[in-house]
Design an enzyme around this catalytic site. Structure first.
Site, PDB file in Angstrom:
ATOM      1  CB  THR A   1     110.108  -5.116  24.159  1.00  0.00           C
ATOM      2  OG1 THR A   1     110.340  -3.733  24.351  1.00  0.00           O
ATOM      3  CG2 THR A   1     108.734  -5.335  23.566  1.00  0.00           C
TER       4      THR A   1
ATOM      5  NE  ARG B   1     110.000   5.907  21.939  1.00  0.00           N
ATOM      6  CZ  ARG B   1     110.066   4.584  21.882  1.00  0.00           C
ATOM      7  NH1 ARG B   1     109.472   3.838  22.786  1.00  0.00           N
ATOM      8  NH2 ARG B   1     110.737   3.989  20.915  1.00  0.00           N
ATOM      9  CB  VAL B   2     103.641   6.660  21.877  1.00  0.00           C
ATOM     10  CG1 VAL B   2     102.986   5.350  21.470  1.00  0.00           C
ATOM     11  CG2 VAL B   2     102.855   7.328  23.001  1.00  0.00           C
TER      12      VAL B   2
ATOM     13  CB  THR C   1     111.230  -6.721  20.434  1.00  0.00           C
ATOM     14  OG1 THR C   1     112.079  -6.033  21.351  1.00  0.00           O
ATOM     15  CG2 THR C   1     111.991  -7.920  19.863  1.00  0.00           C
ATOM     16  N   GLY C   2     112.465  -4.013  19.255  1.00  0.00           N
ATOM     17  CA  GLY C   2     113.614  -3.339  18.666  1.00  0.00           C
ATOM     18  C   GLY C   2     113.429  -1.838  18.712  1.00  0.00           C
TER      19      GLY C   2
ATOM     20  N   GLY D   1     111.937   1.273  18.215  1.00  0.00           N
ATOM     21  CA  GLY D   1     110.546   1.526  17.871  1.00  0.00           C
ATOM     22  C   GLY D   1     110.341   2.519  16.757  1.00  0.00           C
TER      23      GLY D   1
ATOM     24  CG  ASP E   1     107.754  -0.748  18.197  1.00  0.00           C
ATOM     25  OD1 ASP E   1     108.391  -0.225  19.139  1.00  0.00           O
ATOM     26  OD2 ASP E   1     107.689  -1.980  18.029  1.00  0.00           O
TER      27      ASP E   1
END
Ligand code: ASP
Length: 299
Positions: free
Chosen positions: A169, A197-198, A220-221, A223, A200
């Site tokens: 990301t 899928r959504v 980032t990471g 979500g 963070d």
């Protein structure tokens, strides 16, 4: 006032053979945009332009180079936020576009809404003149091969990869010469995510937040954990009482303790200090120092 720009290219266990591309990618975004920011670009323009550079770079999981979802398609999420007035725009699960962060900015400036998803977001983008691409133009051989290696693997889980498989990301945080803050984040999400899928990234306060009074953050990471902790807003709230670095450290500790999450944050506080924290093995990032020197780091 001195301007500030910091960008990231994802937090994960970036392997040796991809280190150079990640470092070059984040360095290039700062090298191209920091002089323009110093010359008068706004913080909002700077974060959009820096993210655009990394969306076009196939190294990262954003725009070109994004992961494929469980049915082999690319769905992109992005957000942009203006710390002057808390204006924010976002898109989720949008397809066939290179620069979702620019569509997010249009949502912010030219609609009455904050977040548009899927087909509706795409229709909005088309109406605003964004070029619709053949999905193959966003696809890289690397991601196709990776998708084929995980698509039928019963042991693969979307949380696992942050210390193993690729993530990338991208995000940017800037302060302009008027002291205004802005942040932006753009992603292809997690590998083999369910269609629709959504994560963070496009959720206000999770994937990014910006408020001139406290600070601005891009996350980032993993979500699902970042959403549960509203990590970017949490770090901004901490910045009301502490420096950017202390705030992002505290937020990343909370991510681990409360949601067993893995990830990283970049930030700028209202005094113009940078903050960087991550609990993954690596996070690619770059920033400009007051003397004009560009620092790019990964460990
Ligand atoms: N946070 C993104 C998501 O979960 C992925 C990443 O940052 O690498 O969609």
């Amino acid at each position: 006032m001195k301007t500030r720009l910091i960008v990231h290219g994802g937090a994960w266990n970036i392997p040796e053979n991809l280190l150079a591309d990640h470092l070059q990618g984040v360095h290039k975004a700062v090298e191209e945009i920091a002089p323009r920011l110093a010359a008068g670009m706004t913080a909002l323009e700077a974060v959009e332009a820096a993210v655009n550079i990394m969306e076009a770079d196939p190294t990262f999981d954003a725009g070109r180079g994004a992961f494929l979802n469980a049915v082999g398609e690319i769905e992109l999420d992005a957000i942009i936020m203006d710390g002057c007035n808390l204006d924010v725009g976002a898109v989720a699960a949008i397809q066939n576009l290179l620069h979702p962060v620019s569509v997010a900015r249009k949502v912010m400036e030219e609609s009455e809404h904050v977040l548009l998803v899927g087909a509706g977001a795409q229709l909005f983008a088309e109406k605003h003149g964004f070029e619709m691409l053949d999905p193959r133009e966003l696809l890289t051989e690397r991601e196709l091969a990776f998708f084929q290696s995980i698509k039928d693997d019963p042991d693969f889980h979307t949380r696992d990869p942050f210390d193993q498989a690729p993530m990338g990301t991208v995000g940017a945080v800037a302060m302009d010469r008027f002291g205004n803050l802005a942040s932006a984040t753009s992603t292809g999400g997690t590998p083999r995510k369910l269609p629709g899928r959504v994560g963070d990234t496009p959720i206000v306060g999770a994937g990014a937040y910006a408020d001139n009074i406290s600070g601005a953050v891009s996350a980032t990471g993993w979500g699902e954990a970042i959403m549960k902790t509203l990590l970017s807003k949490t770090a901004c709230d901490y910045m009301e009482n502490m420096s950017a670095n202390a705030a992002v450290e505290k937020a990343v500790s909370l991510l681990k303790e409360r949601a067993n999450g893995l990830g990283g944050l970049i930030a700028i506080d209202s005094s113009g200090h940078y903050g960087i924290a991550f609990n993954t093995p690596k996070m690619a990032r770059a920033y400009i120092e007051s003397d004009g020197n560009i620092v790019s780091e990964i460990n």
